[in-house]
Design a protein around this motif. Structure first.
Motif, PDB file in Angstrom:
ATOM      1  N   ARG A  23       0.780  -1.291  -0.051  1.00  0.00           N
ATOM      2  CA  ARG A  23       0.199  -0.012  -0.050  1.00  0.00           C
ATOM      3  C   ARG A  23       0.965   1.276   0.124  1.00  0.00           C
ATOM      4  N   VAL A  24       1.810   1.230   0.683  1.00  0.00           N
ATOM      5  CA  VAL A  24       2.811   2.622   0.890  1.00  0.00           C
ATOM      6  C   VAL A  24       3.565   2.680  -0.633  1.00  0.00           C
ATOM      7  N   MET A  25       4.124   1.555  -1.306  1.00  0.00           N
ATOM      8  CA  MET A  25       4.842   1.572  -2.478  1.00  0.00           C
ATOM      9  C   MET A  25       3.684   2.086  -3.652  1.00  0.00           C
ATOM     10  N   GLU A  26       2.566   1.655  -3.670  1.00  0.00           N
ATOM     11  CA  GLU A  26       1.522   2.204  -4.559  1.00  0.00           C
ATOM     12  C   GLU A  26       1.208   3.459  -4.553  1.00  0.00           C
ATOM     13  N   ALA A  27       1.270   4.148  -3.469  1.00  0.00           N
ATOM     14  CA  ALA A  27       0.823   5.583  -3.210  1.00  0.00           C
ATOM     15  C   ALA A  27       1.746   6.516  -4.154  1.00  0.00           C
ATOM     16  N   ASP A  28       3.028   6.025  -4.457  1.00  0.00           N
ATOM     17  CA  ASP A  28       4.081   6.821  -5.375  1.00  0.00           C
ATOM     18  C   ASP A  28       3.401   6.641  -6.888  1.00  0.00           C
ATOM     19  N   PRO A  29       3.121   7.890  -7.563  1.00  0.00           N
ATOM     20  CA  PRO A  29       2.522   7.670  -8.943  1.00  0.00           C
ATOM     21  C   PRO A  29       3.760   7.490  -9.837  1.00  0.00           C
ATOM     22  N   ILE A  30       3.357   6.678 -10.978  1.00  0.00           N
ATOM     23  CA  ILE A  30       4.449   6.526 -11.960  1.00  0.00           C
ATOM     24  C   ILE A  30       4.500   7.668 -12.902  1.00  0.00           C
ATOM     25  N   LEU A  31       5.705   8.611 -13.110  1.00  0.00           N
ATOM     26  CA  LEU A  31       5.494   9.760 -13.731  1.00  0.00           C
ATOM     27  C   LEU A  31       5.227   9.701 -15.476  1.00  0.00           C
ATOM     28  N   LYS A  32       5.744   8.455 -15.812  1.00  0.00           N
ATOM     29  CA  LYS A  32       5.965   8.226 -17.226  1.00  0.00           C
ATOM     30  C   LYS A  32       5.242   6.929 -17.778  1.00  0.00           C
ATOM     31  N   GLU A  33       4.011   6.884 -17.333  1.00  0.00           N
ATOM     32  CA  GLU A  33       3.150   5.550 -17.665  1.00  0.00           C
ATOM     33  C   GLU A  33       3.320   4.957 -18.967  1.00  0.00           C
ATOM     34  N   ASN A  34       3.647   5.942 -19.924  1.00  0.00           N
ATOM     35  CA  ASN A  34       3.612   5.176 -21.235  1.00  0.00           C
ATOM     36  C   ASN A  34       5.338   4.557 -21.403  1.00  0.00           C
ATOM     37  N   GLU A  35       5.869   4.676 -20.339  1.00  0.00           N
ATOM     38  CA  GLU A  35       7.286   4.201 -20.840  1.00  0.00           C
ATOM     39  C   GLU A  35       7.562   2.944 -19.383  1.00  0.00           C
ATOM     40  N   ILE A  36       6.845   3.171 -18.391  1.00  0.00           N
ATOM     41  CA  ILE A  36       6.776   2.293 -17.147  1.00  0.00           C
ATOM     42  C   ILE A  36       5.709   1.830 -16.636  1.00  0.00           C
ATOM     43  N   SER A  37       5.643   0.540 -16.279  1.00  0.00           N
ATOM     44  CA  SER A  37       4.360  -0.117 -15.461  1.00  0.00           C
ATOM     45  C   SER A  37       5.185  -0.931 -14.607  1.00  0.00           C
ATOM     46  N   VAL A  38       4.392  -0.779 -13.220  1.00  0.00           N
ATOM     47  CA  VAL A  38       4.713  -1.162 -11.991  1.00  0.00           C
ATOM     48  C   VAL A  38       3.389  -1.778 -11.244  1.00  0.00           C
ATOM     49  N   ASP A  39       3.664  -3.151 -10.884  1.00  0.00           N
ATOM     50  CA  ASP A  39       2.581  -3.776 -10.303  1.00  0.00           C
ATOM     51  C   ASP A  39       2.969  -4.641  -8.984  1.00  0.00           C
ATOM     52  N   TYR A  40       2.206  -4.041  -7.867  1.00  0.00           N
ATOM     53  CA  TYR A  40       2.535  -4.817  -6.873  1.00  0.00           C
ATOM     54  C   TYR A  40       1.619  -5.925  -6.385  1.00  0.00           C
ATOM     55  N   LYS A  41       2.069  -6.878  -5.753  1.00  0.00           N
ATOM     56  CA  LYS A  41       1.362  -8.021  -5.353  1.00  0.00           C
ATOM     57  C   LYS A  41       1.798  -8.603  -4.240  1.00  0.00           C
ATOM     58  N   THR A  42       0.879  -9.258  -3.422  1.00  0.00           N
ATOM     59  CA  THR A  42       1.227  -9.899  -1.973  1.00  0.00           C
ATOM     60  C   THR A  42       0.483 -11.165  -2.001  1.00  0.00           C
ATOM     61  N   ASP A  43       1.421 -12.277  -1.398  1.00  0.00           N
ATOM     62  CA  ASP A  43       0.734 -13.473  -1.257  1.00  0.00           C
ATOM     63  C   ASP A  43       1.375 -13.848   0.096  1.00  0.00           C
ATOM     64  N   ASN A  44       0.692 -13.788   1.148  1.00  0.00           N
ATOM     65  CA  ASN A  44       0.986 -14.079   2.559  1.00  0.00           C
ATOM     66  C   ASN A  44       2.232 -13.177   2.931  1.00  0.00           C
ATOM     67  N   THR A  45       3.388 -13.580   3.047  1.00  0.00           N
ATOM     68  CA  THR A  45       4.564 -12.819   3.792  1.00  0.00           C
ATOM     69  C   THR A  45       5.431 -12.248   2.407  1.00  0.00           C
ATOM     70  N   MET A  46       5.115 -12.360   0.889  1.00  0.00           N
ATOM     71  CA  MET A  46       5.785 -12.451  -0.118  1.00  0.00           C
ATOM     72  C   MET A  46       5.210 -10.932  -0.858  1.00  0.00           C
ATOM     73  N   LEU A  47       6.045 -10.108  -0.749  1.00  0.00           N
ATOM     74  CA  LEU A  47       5.901  -8.789  -1.679  1.00  0.00           C
ATOM     75  C   LEU A  47       6.410  -9.209  -2.967  1.00  0.00           C
ATOM     76  N   THR A  48       5.652  -9.084  -4.108  1.00  0.00           N
ATOM     77  CA  THR A  48       6.117  -9.044  -5.551  1.00  0.00           C
ATOM     78  C   THR A  48       5.934  -7.902  -6.411  1.00  0.00           C
ATOM     79  N   VAL A  49       7.086  -7.437  -7.033  1.00  0.00           N
ATOM     80  CA  VAL A  49       6.837  -6.192  -7.675  1.00  0.00           C
ATOM     81  C   VAL A  49       7.225  -6.615  -9.276  1.00  0.00           C
ATOM     82  N   ASP A  50       6.296  -6.451 -10.092  1.00  0.00           N
ATOM     83  CA  ASP A  50       6.662  -6.812 -11.656  1.00  0.00           C
ATOM     84  C   ASP A  50       6.718  -5.191 -12.225  1.00  0.00           C
ATOM     85  N   PHE A  51       7.715  -5.206 -12.900  1.00  0.00           N
ATOM     86  CA  PHE A  51       8.233  -4.182 -13.594  1.00  0.00           C
ATOM     87  C   PHE A  51       8.199  -4.400 -15.128  1.00  0.00           C
ATOM     88  N   ALA A  52       7.840  -3.461 -15.819  1.00  0.00           N
ATOM     89  CA  ALA A  52       7.819  -3.388 -17.407  1.00  0.00           C
ATOM     90  C   ALA A  52       8.228  -2.025 -17.847  1.00  0.00           C
TER      91      ALA A  52
END
Length: 82
Positions: A23-52
């Motif tokens: 939740r904290v990390m998602e609050a930061d806006p992506i400035l160049k959405e046409n060049e960057i994608s960041v997706d945060y997911k949780t599964d129990n104790t694992m935080l996964t961050v997918d970048f493109a």
């Protein structure tokens, strides 16, 4: 966008910490959405961050920034979390 991708899986001490981190990390806006994608997911104790990103350089920059921000979140857990 022809994307360069990366996925990071970060183990947290608890599912609560993983959710707060997401939740904290998602609050930061992506400035160049046409060049960057960041997706945060949780599964129990694992935080996964997918970048493109549209290039290696942009991917390196956004991953570095995300790791620095996550480091601050973890330091707050160390200082203030029970």
């Amino acid at each position: 966008m022809s994307a360069v991708t990366l996925s990071l899986s970060i183990p947290m001490q608890s599912a609560r910490q993983a959710d707060i981190s997401k939740r904290v990390m998602e609050a930061d806006p992506i400035l160049k959405e046409n060049e960057i994608s960041v997706d945060y997911k949780t599964d129990n104790t694992m935080l996964t961050v997918d970048f493109a990103a549209s290039s290696d350089r942009i991917l390196r920059t956004v991953v570095n920034s995300t790791i620095e921000s996550l480091k601050s979140v973890i330091e707050c857990f160390d200082e203030f979390d029970e």
